[in-house]
Each structure stands twice: as C-alpha cells, then as structure tokens.
Design a protein around this motif. Structure first.
Motif, PDB file in Angstrom:
ATOM      1  N   PHE A  34      13.531   4.920   3.675  1.00 19.64           N
ATOM      2  CA  PHE A  34      12.465   4.634   4.646  1.00 19.64           C
ATOM      3  C   PHE A  34      11.182   5.404   4.706  1.00 19.64           C
ATOM      4  O   PHE A  34      10.883   6.297   4.996  1.00 19.64           O
ATOM      5  CB  PHE A  34      13.133   5.022   6.160  1.00 19.64           C
ATOM      6  N   VAL A  35      10.299   4.592   4.088  1.00 17.59           N
ATOM      7  CA  VAL A  35       8.914   5.248   3.777  1.00 17.59           C
ATOM      8  C   VAL A  35       8.272   5.470   5.052  1.00 17.59           C
ATOM      9  O   VAL A  35       7.501   6.425   5.103  1.00 17.59           O
ATOM     10  CB  VAL A  35       8.208   4.285   2.570  1.00 17.59           C
ATOM     11  N   LEU A  36       8.152   4.482   5.871  1.00 12.60           N
ATOM     12  CA  LEU A  36       7.217   4.631   7.270  1.00 12.60           C
ATOM     13  C   LEU A  36       8.420   4.872   8.297  1.00 12.60           C
ATOM     14  O   LEU A  36       9.337   4.058   8.471  1.00 12.60           O
ATOM     15  CB  LEU A  36       6.574   3.331   7.313  1.00 12.60           C
ATOM     16  N   THR A  37       8.011   5.430   9.284  1.00 15.02           N
ATOM     17  CA  THR A  37       8.487   5.653  10.653  1.00 15.02           C
ATOM     18  C   THR A  37       9.169   4.254  11.135  1.00 15.02           C
ATOM     19  O   THR A  37      10.533   4.287  11.361  1.00 15.02           O
ATOM     20  CB  THR A  37       7.763   6.385  11.721  1.00 15.02           C
TER      21      THR A  37
ATOM     22  N   PRO B 119       0.887  -1.364  -0.012  1.00 14.66           N
ATOM     23  CA  PRO B 119      -0.117   0.099   0.027  1.00 14.66           C
ATOM     24  C   PRO B 119       0.745   1.375   0.033  1.00 14.66           C
ATOM     25  O   PRO B 119       0.099   2.276  -0.381  1.00 14.66           O
ATOM     26  CB  PRO B 119      -0.902  -0.146   1.141  1.00 14.66           C
ATOM     27  N   PHE B 120       1.950   1.285   0.460  1.00 11.72           N
ATOM     28  CA  PHE B 120       3.031   2.396   0.491  1.00 11.72           C
ATOM     29  C   PHE B 120       3.959   2.447  -0.774  1.00 11.72           C
ATOM     30  O   PHE B 120       4.868   3.126  -0.699  1.00 11.72           O
ATOM     31  CB  PHE B 120       3.459   2.464   1.769  1.00 11.72           C
ATOM     32  N   ALA B 121       3.785   1.646  -1.569  1.00 18.62           N
ATOM     33  CA  ALA B 121       4.594   1.515  -3.104  1.00 18.62           C
ATOM     34  C   ALA B 121       4.744   2.934  -3.596  1.00 18.62           C
ATOM     35  O   ALA B 121       5.769   3.366  -4.136  1.00 18.62           O
ATOM     36  CB  ALA B 121       4.393   0.602  -3.893  1.00 18.62           C
TER      37      ALA B 121
ATOM     38  N   ASN C  43       5.545  14.416  -5.824  1.00 17.34           N
ATOM     39  CA  ASN C  43       5.105  14.936  -4.729  1.00 17.34           C
ATOM     40  C   ASN C  43       6.147  14.928  -3.891  1.00 17.34           C
ATOM     41  O   ASN C  43       7.570  15.112  -4.162  1.00 17.34           O
ATOM     42  CB  ASN C  43       4.053  13.867  -4.079  1.00 17.34           C
ATOM     43  N   TYR C  44       5.857  15.432  -2.484  1.00 20.15           N
ATOM     44  CA  TYR C  44       7.044  15.711  -1.522  1.00 20.15           C
ATOM     45  C   TYR C  44       8.086  14.516  -1.423  1.00 20.15           C
ATOM     46  O   TYR C  44       9.436  14.900  -1.039  1.00 20.15           O
ATOM     47  CB  TYR C  44       6.506  16.187  -0.292  1.00 20.15           C
ATOM     48  N   MET C  45       7.637  13.362  -1.693  1.00 18.18           N
ATOM     49  CA  MET C  45       8.566  12.279  -1.549  1.00 18.18           C
ATOM     50  C   MET C  45       9.685  12.153  -2.633  1.00 18.18           C
ATOM     51  O   MET C  45      10.914  11.864  -2.242  1.00 18.18           O
ATOM     52  CB  MET C  45       8.025  10.657  -1.775  1.00 18.18           C
TER      53      MET C  45
ATOM     54  N   GLY D 128       3.438   6.387  14.846  1.00 15.42           N
ATOM     55  CA  GLY D 128       4.208   7.545  15.411  1.00 15.42           C
ATOM     56  C   GLY D 128       3.880   8.938  14.810  1.00 15.42           C
ATOM     57  O   GLY D 128       3.396   9.840  15.501  1.00 15.42           O
ATOM     58  N   PRO D 129       3.777   9.057  13.348  1.00 14.18           N
ATOM     59  CA  PRO D 129       3.614  10.296  12.888  1.00 14.18           C
ATOM     60  C   PRO D 129       2.266  10.834  13.161  1.00 14.18           C
ATOM     61  O   PRO D 129       1.874  11.855  13.397  1.00 14.18           O
ATOM     62  CB  PRO D 129       3.920  10.145  11.368  1.00 14.18           C
ATOM     63  N   GLY D 130       1.224  10.010  13.208  1.00 12.96           N
ATOM     64  CA  GLY D 130      -0.105  10.438  13.491  1.00 12.96           C
ATOM     65  C   GLY D 130      -0.397  10.955  14.980  1.00 12.96           C
ATOM     66  O   GLY D 130      -1.172  11.768  15.235  1.00 12.96           O
TER      67      GLY D 130
ATOM     68  N   MET E 126      14.260  10.088   4.045  1.00 16.53           N
ATOM     69  CA  MET E 126      13.785  10.610   3.028  1.00 16.53           C
ATOM     70  C   MET E 126      12.331  10.535   3.293  1.00 16.53           C
ATOM     71  O   MET E 126      11.570  11.323   2.350  1.00 16.53           O
ATOM     72  CB  MET E 126      14.130   9.838   1.661  1.00 16.53           C
ATOM     73  N   SER E 127      11.839   9.882   4.160  1.00 14.51           N
ATOM     74  CA  SER E 127      10.373  10.109   4.360  1.00 14.51           C
ATOM     75  C   SER E 127       9.829  10.185   5.786  1.00 14.51           C
ATOM     76  O   SER E 127      10.273  11.115   6.676  1.00 14.51           O
ATOM     77  CB  SER E 127       9.506   9.012   3.635  1.00 14.51           C
ATOM     78  N   ALA E 128      10.023   8.881   6.658  1.00 17.58           N
ATOM     79  CA  ALA E 128       9.643   8.909   7.888  1.00 17.58           C
ATOM     80  C   ALA E 128       9.803  10.186   8.955  1.00 17.58           C
ATOM     81  O   ALA E 128      10.813  10.812   9.164  1.00 17.58           O
ATOM     82  CB  ALA E 128      10.802   7.712   8.683  1.00 17.58           C
ATOM     83  N   GLY E 129       8.575  10.492   9.147  1.00 21.34           N
ATOM     84  CA  GLY E 129       8.410  12.162   9.932  1.00 21.34           C
ATOM     85  C   GLY E 129       8.117  12.136  11.417  1.00 21.34           C
ATOM     86  O   GLY E 129       7.945  13.070  11.688  1.00 21.34           O
ATOM     87  N   THR E 130       8.235  11.066  12.085  1.00 21.38           N
ATOM     88  CA  THR E 130       7.947  11.028  13.537  1.00 21.38           C
ATOM     89  C   THR E 130       9.073  11.920  13.730  1.00 21.38           C
ATOM     90  O   THR E 130      10.259  11.532  13.692  1.00 21.38           O
ATOM     91  CB  THR E 130       7.764   9.766  14.005  1.00 21.38           C
TER      92      THR E 130
HETATM   93  C1  VNL Z   1       5.231   8.877   7.238  1.00 22.93           C
HETATM   94  C2  VNL Z   1       4.799  10.144   7.624  1.00 22.93           C
HETATM   95  C3  VNL Z   1       4.829   8.248   6.280  1.00 22.93           C
HETATM   96  C4  VNL Z   1       4.214  10.935   6.503  1.00 22.93           C
HETATM   97  C5  VNL Z   1       4.226   8.923   5.138  1.00 22.93           C
HETATM   98  O1  VNL Z   1       3.929   8.481   3.884  1.00 22.93           O
HETATM   99  C6  VNL Z   1       4.013  10.210   5.356  1.00 22.93           C
HETATM  100  C7  VNL Z   1       5.904   8.086   8.343  1.00 22.93           C
HETATM  101  C8  VNL Z   1       4.035   7.156   3.625  1.00 22.93           C
HETATM  102  O2  VNL Z   1       6.650   8.589   9.148  1.00 22.93           O
HETATM  103  O3  VNL Z   1       5.543   6.877   8.454  1.00 22.93           O
HETATM  104  O4  VNL Z   1       3.228  11.030   4.429  1.00 22.93           O
END
Ligand code: VNL
Length: 394
Positions: free
Chosen positions: A106-109, A45-47, A307-309, A177-179, A129-133
């Motif tokens: 690293f797509v997800l935290t 789902p996060f491809a 996009n931002y990624m 985490g990020p949520g 490059m992603s993981a935003g916690t």
């Molecule tokens: C994360 C944060 C992933 C914001 C995201 O998209 C995002 C994360 C995959 O830290 O897991 O938009």
C-alpha cells in the motif's frame, strides 16, 4: 466494554482460525507455504516506492531464508498502478484465489483504505508498509502498520522551527490524507509554540505544477515554507523552488523527510543543502544495524540507496517471520496477535508495534541535508525518542 468485546472477538477468531487451518492434521498443514500478497504500485508516478518496498522485503528473505517454523514463505507481488479499485480487486483475488495468509504493501493512503474491508471480511492479517495517514490504521482491525504517520513525522520540525529563527510559515502539502494530516499537525504545533501560519496551500497529488503555489509563497514572504509531498515527488519540487527564486528570496525550506528521501536526494544537487526535515529514517543513520542494511541493499540492487520504504518492506517481513515463529507456523487471528507488541532494532532505530493501537512507535530525528563522503545525505542531529502517533483522536 469495547475492549472486552474485542478480546472476546479475537479469542473466538483464533479458535475458528485454528479449526479451519487444520482440516488435514498438523503435518499436512505444516508443509503448505504461507503466501504473502503484496499490493504495490509498480508503475506510474509512485513506482519508486513499490520497488523500494519489494526490494526491502526480498532482502529480508535473502538474508533470513524463505522457511519459517517449517513453512515456506512465498511472496506474491501485484501492481495496483496506484488505483484504489485495482488494489481492492487484487486483494479479493489474493484472498479468494491465491488463499494468501497475509497481505501487505500500500504505497498511498487511498489504496490501503480500499483494502481495509477485504482484510476485515476475510480476517487476513495485513501489514501497512507505506500509507501514512493516521486514520489508515482504523480501516481494519486486521491492519498493523510498520511505516510511519505524518503527524509523527511532522511535530519534530514544527518544534525545531520556532527555536531556530522561523516565526512565520506557509505550508504546502499534497491535497489528500497524509498532506492534510501534516498540515494540521504542523499548524497546531507551530502556533502552540508562538509561530504564525500565513497560508495553507494544497497541491494536486498527481502531476502537480508547483509554480503558481510557489509564487504565492513568495508573495506571502514567510520565514520558511513547510512542505509535505509523497516519496518520489521531491526532485520536481526542488527544481521549481530554485527556478522561482525562493532560495534567493531568503525563504527557508523545511519539510518532512518524504521530500528529501534517500532514493532521490543525491540527484537533487546542491539546492538541497541545508534543508531541515524531521523523519524516522535516514540512510545515514549511524548504527551498525543500518550500515549493514544499507550495504546489503546496495549490493542487491545495483548500488541503489534504500529509503524509508525499503526499510518498511524489510521490517514488515521481519514482523511476519517473528510472528510465524511465535505461532509455530499458524496463521489467521493467532498470527495477527503475534505481530502485536513486537519490539526490535530496525535499521531506523528501536521500534515497537504498539499492541493496543497496532501502530508503530519509533524515534523521529531532526536532520539537515549535508555532503557526507561525497554524497548528499540527511544527517541526523537531534532525536525525539519513542514517538507515538499524535494524530489519532481515540
Ligand atoms: C503516503 C505518505 C505516501 C507518505 C508516501 O509516498 C509518503 C501516503 C508514496 O499515505 O499516501 O511518503
């Protein structure tokens, strides 16, 4: 005290790294490629995020060549299928078998967190490059982050909302985490500004069914619902938002820009019009650098919008190239040090990799979804300048 220890540690590290890197003399070493191991989610789902990051990184190389300071930069990309165990296993293989000089992605935290100990033990500079916690950056002193944090991207809309007739809110975030960072940042800032948070809802990260949560939002009758969902999930949410009649019930939708991200925004249709978000990147950002970036990305990717990624993949490579120029091709601790403190103009606007925190400092924009040149875009109308991550306590 802490700082002195750190300085000592990195100085020793640089010396050890240099000695280890040059057993055959400078010229032999200079010819060896610098391997960069990207750990990305390319299936599941996060491809979409993995593909955006890879395409951004490859675009940077296509534009700037694959040789820096006399060394070829070789990208290795592996799919972790969004499973932390696999991210860790790939990191170990990268370090032990492939002998990569740098890791990234690293797509997800949780995927970045799983790799932190490998980066530390192997002393491998690693670009998130992603993981935003917020706390991801603390997982290793070898991490630097060129993406964003959720608190950084949340406070803008939490400030904007009470000034624009929104007095009560229900928050709805992905339950990880990020949520939780977004929920906390929103609640704190919005209530500080006189707003009321009626309910805090958390939805599963994988395959969420939003219907029961949206029903609870409806029942609570807030002025708005504030939403954070990771990239790629926004379309499903929008569809259910309308199906449950929340728009007709007069409940406004505000969010971080992850929900209206550029990869999927144009396919959401008119339901997205008017949604206000805060975020660090819009494909509609009106700078020359961004217009060039968007045009080049589309040309290289069959018309797909970045996009931002993609921007993080592109900027991550830029940080690496600049650092390699500064170290004249040396890797290890020297390379990590050379990544810190960089400032440059990204497609998103001016950015800094803070040398102290290793995290990105950047503008955050308030945007509204509108039709521009026949397509849906996040149109920026306010800016918070040089925002540091407000989410870290130390
Ligand atoms: C994360 C944060 C992933 C914001 C995201 O998209 C995002 C994360 C995959 O830290 O897991 O938009």
């Amino acid at each position: 005290m802490k700082r002195r220890q750190f300085v000592l540690h990195t100085t020793l590290g640089a010396a050890a790294g240099a000695a280890a890197a040059l057993p055959l003399g400078v010229s032999a070493q200079a010819a060896a490629p610098v391997k960069v191991g990207l750990i990305l989610s390319m299936t599941g789902p996060f491809a979409s995020t993995g593909k955006q990051i890879e395409a951004g990184a490859r675009l940077y190389q296509a534009e700037h060549g694959d040789t820096v300071a006399g060394r070829k930069v070789e990208l290795l990309v592996r799919d972790d299928a969004s499973t932390p165990d696999q991210s860790r296993r790939i990191a170990q293989e990268f370090v032990v078998n492939d002998k990569v000089a740098v890791m990234g992605g690293f797509v997800l935290t949780p995927l970045a967190l799983a790799v932190g100990p490998v980066a530390t033990q192997s002393r491998t500079p690693t670009i998130v490059m992603s993981a935003g916690t917020s706390s991801v950056i603390d997982a290793s002193p070898y991490f630097i982050r060129c993406s964003f944090t959720l608190p950084q991207n949340t406070i803008g809309v939490a400030e904007w909302a009470p000034k624009n007739g929104i007095r009560s809110v229900v928050t709805l975030v992905s339950d990880y985490g990020p949520g939780i960072d977004a929920e906390t940042a929103f609640r704190d800032r919005f209530t500080l500004n006189g707003g009321t948070v009626k309910e805090l809802l958390r939805v599963p990260v994988r395959n969420p069914d939003f219907a029961p949560f949206l029903q609870r939002v409806r029942d609570a009758q807030p002025d708005a619902v504030f939403v954070f969902l990771p990239a790629g999930v926004g379309t499903t949410f929008m569809k259910q938002f309308v199906e449950r009649g929340l728009d007709k019930a007069g409940i406004r939708l505000i969010a971080t820009g992850d929900v209206t991200e550029d990869d999927i925004l144009n396919d959401m249709g008119d339901v997205a019009l008017g949604v206000v978000t805060s975020h660090h990147y819009s494909a509609a950002h009106p700078s020359t650098a961004n217009q060039k970036f968007v045009a080049a990305f589309k040309k290289a990717n069959a018309g797909k919008r970045p996009n931002y990624m993609a921007v993080a993949g592109y900027d991550g490579m830029r940080i690496l190239y600049t650092a390699l120029q500064r170290t004249k091709g040396q890797t290890g601790d020297a390379l990590l040090e050379a990544m810190k403190g960089q400032t440059f103009e990204s497609p998103r606007g001016p950015v800094l990799i803070d040398a102290q925190t290793r995290d990105i400092v950047q503008n955050v924009y308030i945007r509204r979804v509108a039709r521009q040149d026949g397509e849906l875009h996040n149109v920026e109308f306010e800016v918070l300048k040089s925002v540091k991550d407000p989410g870290r306590r130390k």
